[in-house]
Design a protein around this motif. Structure first.
Motif, PDB file in Angstrom:
ATOM      1  N   ASP A 119      28.464  34.230  28.157  1.00  0.00           N
ATOM      2  CA  ASP A 119      29.542  34.453  27.193  1.00  0.00           C
ATOM      3  C   ASP A 119      29.817  33.166  26.447  1.00  0.00           C
ATOM      4  OD1 ASP A 119      31.648  35.472  25.792  1.00  0.00           O
ATOM      5  OD2 ASP A 119      32.996  35.671  27.509  1.00  0.00           O
ATOM      6  N   ASN A 121      32.012  32.616  24.320  1.00  0.00           N
ATOM      7  CA  ASN A 121      33.428  32.419  24.023  1.00  0.00           C
ATOM      8  C   ASN A 121      34.225  31.854  25.184  1.00  0.00           C
ATOM      9  OD1 ASN A 121      32.920  33.718  21.519  1.00  0.00           O
ATOM     10  ND2 ASN A 121      33.062  35.674  22.577  1.00  0.00           N
ATOM     11  N   GLN A 154      45.951  47.158  34.715  1.00  0.00           N
ATOM     12  CA  GLN A 154      45.387  47.630  33.453  1.00  0.00           C
ATOM     13  C   GLN A 154      43.970  48.082  33.707  1.00  0.00           C
ATOM     14  OE1 GLN A 154      46.512  47.513  29.812  1.00  0.00           O
ATOM     15  NE2 GLN A 154      44.813  48.907  30.024  1.00  0.00           N
ATOM     16  N   GLY A 155      43.668  49.345  33.387  1.00  0.00           N
ATOM     17  CA  GLY A 155      42.320  49.852  33.563  1.00  0.00           C
ATOM     18  C   GLY A 155      41.400  49.281  32.502  1.00  0.00           C
ATOM     19  N   VAL A 156      40.274  48.752  32.935  1.00  0.00           N
ATOM     20  CA  VAL A 156      39.300  48.154  32.015  1.00  0.00           C
ATOM     21  C   VAL A 156      37.934  48.764  32.292  1.00  0.00           C
ATOM     22  CG1 VAL A 156      38.314  46.005  31.162  1.00  0.00           C
ATOM     23  CG2 VAL A 156      40.543  45.972  32.248  1.00  0.00           C
ATOM     24  N   GLU A 157      37.199  49.080  31.231  1.00  0.00           N
ATOM     25  CA  GLU A 157      35.834  49.571  31.397  1.00  0.00           C
ATOM     26  C   GLU A 157      34.925  48.769  30.488  1.00  0.00           C
ATOM     27  OE1 GLU A 157      37.186  54.176  32.104  1.00  0.00           O
ATOM     28  OE2 GLU A 157      35.620  53.747  30.639  1.00  0.00           O
ATOM     29  N   ILE A 158      33.766  48.419  31.009  1.00  0.00           N
ATOM     30  CA  ILE A 158      32.800  47.686  30.184  1.00  0.00           C
ATOM     31  C   ILE A 158      31.447  48.379  30.296  1.00  0.00           C
ATOM     32  CG2 ILE A 158      31.810  45.446  29.626  1.00  0.00           C
ATOM     33  CD1 ILE A 158      34.027  44.094  30.995  1.00  0.00           C
ATOM     34  N   LEU A 159      30.787  48.568  29.154  1.00  0.00           N
ATOM     35  CA  LEU A 159      29.449  49.159  29.133  1.00  0.00           C
ATOM     36  C   LEU A 159      28.440  48.025  29.107  1.00  0.00           C
ATOM     37  CD1 LEU A 159      28.294  52.195  27.162  1.00  0.00           C
ATOM     38  CD2 LEU A 159      26.942  50.136  26.984  1.00  0.00           C
ATOM     39  N   TYR A 160      27.496  48.061  30.039  1.00  0.00           N
ATOM     40  CA  TYR A 160      26.435  47.057  30.096  1.00  0.00           C
ATOM     41  C   TYR A 160      25.097  47.728  29.848  1.00  0.00           C
ATOM     42  CZ  TYR A 160      29.839  43.979  32.290  1.00  0.00           C
ATOM     43  OH  TYR A 160      30.941  43.208  32.553  1.00  0.00           O
TER      44      TYR A 160
ATOM     45  N   LYS B  91      41.780  51.484  23.232  1.00  0.00           N
ATOM     46  CA  LYS B  91      41.245  52.600  24.024  1.00  0.00           C
ATOM     47  C   LYS B  91      39.911  53.080  23.470  1.00  0.00           C
ATOM     48  CE  LYS B  91      43.727  56.335  25.676  1.00  0.00           C
ATOM     49  NZ  LYS B  91      44.796  57.325  25.617  1.00  0.00           N
ATOM     50  N   PRO B  96      28.576  47.397  23.512  1.00  0.00           N
ATOM     51  CA  PRO B  96      28.257  46.887  24.846  1.00  0.00           C
ATOM     52  C   PRO B  96      28.837  45.500  25.060  1.00  0.00           C
ATOM     53  CG  PRO B  96      26.324  47.833  23.851  1.00  0.00           C
ATOM     54  CD  PRO B  96      27.379  47.889  22.824  1.00  0.00           C
ATOM     55  N   LEU B  97      29.275  45.219  26.273  1.00  0.00           N
ATOM     56  CA  LEU B  97      29.851  43.938  26.718  1.00  0.00           C
ATOM     57  C   LEU B  97      31.276  43.698  26.230  1.00  0.00           C
ATOM     58  CD1 LEU B  97      26.801  41.524  26.364  1.00  0.00           C
ATOM     59  CD2 LEU B  97      27.512  42.842  28.330  1.00  0.00           C
ATOM     60  N   VAL B  98      31.801  44.553  25.349  1.00  0.00           N
ATOM     61  CA  VAL B  98      33.199  44.409  24.933  1.00  0.00           C
ATOM     62  C   VAL B  98      34.035  45.366  25.777  1.00  0.00           C
ATOM     63  CG1 VAL B  98      34.824  44.661  23.037  1.00  0.00           C
ATOM     64  CG2 VAL B  98      32.532  43.788  22.602  1.00  0.00           C
ATOM     65  N   PRO B  99      35.093  44.857  26.450  1.00  0.00           N
ATOM     66  CA  PRO B  99      35.841  45.763  27.329  1.00  0.00           C
ATOM     67  C   PRO B  99      36.672  46.775  26.550  1.00  0.00           C
ATOM     68  CG  PRO B  99      36.831  43.592  27.297  1.00  0.00           C
ATOM     69  CD  PRO B  99      35.583  43.486  26.520  1.00  0.00           C
ATOM     70  N   LYS B 100      36.838  47.938  27.193  1.00  0.00           N
ATOM     71  CA  LYS B 100      37.659  49.009  26.635  1.00  0.00           C
ATOM     72  C   LYS B 100      38.785  49.219  27.646  1.00  0.00           C
ATOM     73  CE  LYS B 100      36.962  54.047  26.707  1.00  0.00           C
ATOM     74  NZ  LYS B 100      37.880  54.372  27.769  1.00  0.00           N
ATOM     75  N   PHE B 101      39.983  49.345  27.144  1.00  0.00           N
ATOM     76  CA  PHE B 101      41.141  49.428  28.029  1.00  0.00           C
ATOM     77  C   PHE B 101      41.662  50.856  28.089  1.00  0.00           C
ATOM     78  CE2 PHE B 101      41.858  44.909  28.686  1.00  0.00           C
ATOM     79  CZ  PHE B 101      41.059  44.369  27.686  1.00  0.00           C
ATOM     80  N   ASN B 105      46.881  47.964  23.515  1.00  0.00           N
ATOM     81  CA  ASN B 105      47.810  46.867  23.808  1.00  0.00           C
ATOM     82  C   ASN B 105      48.030  45.983  22.591  1.00  0.00           C
ATOM     83  OD1 ASN B 105      47.644  47.853  26.416  1.00  0.00           O
ATOM     84  ND2 ASN B 105      46.117  46.348  27.031  1.00  0.00           N
ATOM     85  N   PRO B 123      44.934  41.664  31.353  1.00  0.00           N
ATOM     86  CA  PRO B 123      43.725  40.960  30.906  1.00  0.00           C
ATOM     87  C   PRO B 123      43.471  41.217  29.424  1.00  0.00           C
ATOM     88  CG  PRO B 123      43.165  42.810  32.310  1.00  0.00           C
ATOM     89  CD  PRO B 123      44.635  42.664  32.378  1.00  0.00           C
ATOM     90  N   SER B 126      37.646  38.552  26.074  1.00  0.00           N
ATOM     91  CA  SER B 126      37.303  37.172  25.710  1.00  0.00           C
ATOM     92  C   SER B 126      36.728  37.092  24.302  1.00  0.00           C
ATOM     93  CB  SER B 126      36.327  36.578  26.726  1.00  0.00           C
ATOM     94  OG  SER B 126      35.044  37.096  26.531  1.00  0.00           O
ATOM     95  N   ILE B 127      36.321  38.237  23.743  1.00  0.00           N
ATOM     96  CA  ILE B 127      35.824  38.226  22.368  1.00  0.00           C
ATOM     97  C   ILE B 127      36.958  37.920  21.390  1.00  0.00           C
ATOM     98  CG2 ILE B 127      36.162  40.665  21.737  1.00  0.00           C
ATOM     99  CD1 ILE B 127      33.281  40.577  20.681  1.00  0.00           C
ATOM    100  N   ARG B 129      38.820  35.426  21.474  1.00  0.00           N
ATOM    101  CA  ARG B 129      38.778  33.989  21.164  1.00  0.00           C
ATOM    102  C   ARG B 129      38.057  33.781  19.838  1.00  0.00           C
ATOM    103  NH1 ARG B 129      37.520  32.859  27.058  1.00  0.00           N
ATOM    104  NH2 ARG B 129      39.371  31.817  27.875  1.00  0.00           N
ATOM    105  N   LYS B 130      36.906  34.435  19.750  1.00  0.00           N
ATOM    106  CA  LYS B 130      36.067  34.256  18.554  1.00  0.00           C
ATOM    107  C   LYS B 130      36.737  34.899  17.341  1.00  0.00           C
ATOM    108  CE  LYS B 130      31.671  35.885  16.864  1.00  0.00           C
ATOM    109  NZ  LYS B 130      30.806  36.986  17.188  1.00  0.00           N
ATOM    110  N   LYS B 152      44.673  36.155  31.921  1.00  0.00           N
ATOM    111  CA  LYS B 152      43.324  36.470  32.405  1.00  0.00           C
ATOM    112  C   LYS B 152      42.486  36.996  31.255  1.00  0.00           C
ATOM    113  CE  LYS B 152      42.473  37.909  36.706  1.00  0.00           C
ATOM    114  NZ  LYS B 152      43.145  38.633  37.744  1.00  0.00           N
ATOM    115  N   VAL B 154      38.879  39.005  30.287  1.00  0.00           N
ATOM    116  CA  VAL B 154      37.930  39.928  30.922  1.00  0.00           C
ATOM    117  C   VAL B 154      36.584  39.868  30.204  1.00  0.00           C
ATOM    118  CG1 VAL B 154      37.421  42.385  31.006  1.00  0.00           C
ATOM    119  CG2 VAL B 154      39.494  41.539  32.013  1.00  0.00           C
TER     120      VAL B 154
END
Lengths: 305, 154
Positions: A119, A121, A154-160, B91, B96-101, B105, B123, B126-127, B129-130, B152, B154
């Motif tokens: 990352d 950032n 807080q629910g968080v989901e990430i697609l990899y 929501k 990909p790699l960007v979190p979805k809540f 918020n 949380p 972190s994207i 920041r950019k 925090k 994520v």
């Protein structure tokens, strides 16, 4: 004769063999194999079998049947319009090349995993996320999985994407399966079912040959929900306690004939002969990579001592 | 029902129950005008609004398209006032790699970019920041101050 036997397995339904990882039990159903020579090592998972020799007298190595569940992304998208054998072969070469660099372990929906990503950032250039795999899909280099966790309520989901070059490490902290193939209902479940500590340690399994199925039945929050769960025949959810009209409408809208639709099943899957070819192609290389990794780990521990 | 539809209904009477239904796609979960949002900082006005069950509503998205995503500035109506806010979690399905809540918020800010609250207790991607750094350069307003109150990433 083997071909007919393999087709018979296919017709009887893949679900029969779905939860059996033991290759010998699978052979009890229809497919006949030569007696398997198991190695002495206790954690030897994938055992290659030898097909009865063809006319030229050569033995053909066949990958164990569990491979279609362990590595489903090697199977291409079954849609006929999008199939291109050359593209698939090139993709497989690229996938194996990536796997030789980064270990992509075996995992299933319901396994708890930790992914470390490069990352730009963040101050320390890596970002680590722990979560439960709620869904996986895609084929080839575009194979993906979604991790879900509840962090600070807080629910968080990430697609990899599994073969993304930014991914540094994929660890499976708890290897297990659930009763459903997709755990999207965790979004409507109580948060405790999706909460996993971010500093969770990898859990050691007692029995290495069988992936346990967690028979957990999850409690959902009161309605409204994101989807109509009563229409999806979920096994891993507690009784939904809905008024009868919901179940009546679900019955009206249901398509109970689909489970008898052979052509639908055929169009959704890759034929057994092609699967065998694909995994035979890939099996030896995966075995070599696992062997090299094991040696590296042993050499590492020896160096430490 | 028109004459054609009545005919169709008669033909289909014994084969398929005739129904008028809309074509529906998966919900997009986009933040636009009148979307209800969740304040995630510890500002007094934000906490009161969330507690009394009247969450802030988006009344303008500072965007060429009317759709707000992570890092966009929005104008919200909260407790009878208009306040600016920055979206810190969405929501909507992300790349990909960007979190979805699980909720949309926002963090309330003043016009000069300083956040009204002193801490963000959820949380934050972190994207951000950019995105906020680029936006600060483009608009000559320091949006990155809210990153210092985040606990925090994520």
């Amino acid at each position: 004769m083997l071909r007919r036997a393999v087709l018979q397995t296919f017709r009887q339904g893949l679900a029969q063999s779905f939860f059996k990882r033991n290759a010998v039990s699978l052979s009890e159903t229809t497919v006949t194999h030569q007696p398997i020579e198991t190695s002495n090592e206790a954690d030897e998972k994938s055992v290659s079998k030898q097909k009865p020799g063809d006319e030229s007298g050569n033995t053909v190595v066949v990958a164990p049947p569990e491979f279609r569940f362990m590595y489903p992304e090697f199977l291409p998208d079954p849609a006929m319009e999008r199939r291109n054998r050359l593209k698939e072969k090139l993709e497989r070469i690229d996938m194996l090349q990536r796997r030789s660099v980064v270990e992509i372990p075996e995992f299933y929906t319901g396994s708890v995993m930790a992914v470390t990503v490069a990352d730009a950032n963040s101050p320390n250039k890596f970002a680590r996320f722990v979560g439960i795999c709620i869904q996986r899909g895609g084929s080839g280099l575009r194979a993906w999985f979604i991790l879900r966790n509840v962090v600070d309520k807080q629910g968080v989901e990430i697609l990899y994407e599994m073969y993304c070059p930014l991914i540094q490490k994929i660890e499976v902290l708890r290897l297990e399966r659930r009763l459903d193939e997709s755990l999207l209902y965790l979004r409507d479940a109580l948060p405790e079912y999706s909460t996993f500590p971010l500093d969770m340690e990898p859990e050691r399994r007692l029995n290495n040959s069988v992936v346990p199925i967690n028979p957990l039945k999850v409690k959902l929050r009161p309605r409204p929900w994101l989807e109509r769960w009563e229409r999806q025949n979920l096994q891993g959810v507690e009784d939904l306690n809905l008024p009868q009209r919901f179940y009546d409408k679900a019955e009206k809208v249901a398509k109970p004939w689909e489970k008898y639709d052979l052509m639908l099943q055929y169009r959704k899957t890759i034929p057994a002969e092609e699967q065998e070819k694909i995994f035979a192609d890939v099996h030896s290389q995966l075995q070599q990579q696992e062997f090299k990794r094991k040696m590296r780990r042993r050499r590492g521990t020896d160096n430490e001592q | 029902m028109t004459f054609q539809m009545q005919n169709l209904a008669r033909i289909l009477q014994f084969s398929v129950p005739f129904s008028r239904s809309f074509h529906q796609c998966q919900p997009l979960n986009q933040i636009q005008l009148l979307t209800r949002l969740r304040v995630v900082d510890n500002s007094t006005i934000g906490k009161e609004a969330m507690l009394e069950g009247r969450p802030p509503k988006c009344i303008h998205v500072y965007n060429k398209t009317g759709i707000g995503t992570i890092g966009d500035k929005v104008l919200v109506a909260i407790k009878g006032q208009k306040k600016k806010a920055v979206i810190v979690g969405v929501k909507q399905k992300q790349a990909p790699l960007v979190p979805k809540f699980d909720s949309n918020n926002i963090v309330l800010i003043e016009d000069n970019g300083t956040p009204i609250g002193t801490r963000i207790h959820v949380p934050v991607p972190s994207i951000l920041r950019k995105i906020l750094k680029e936006r600060s350069v483009a608009k000559q307003i320091d949006f990155t101050k809210l990153l210092s109150i985040a606990t925090k990433f994520v």
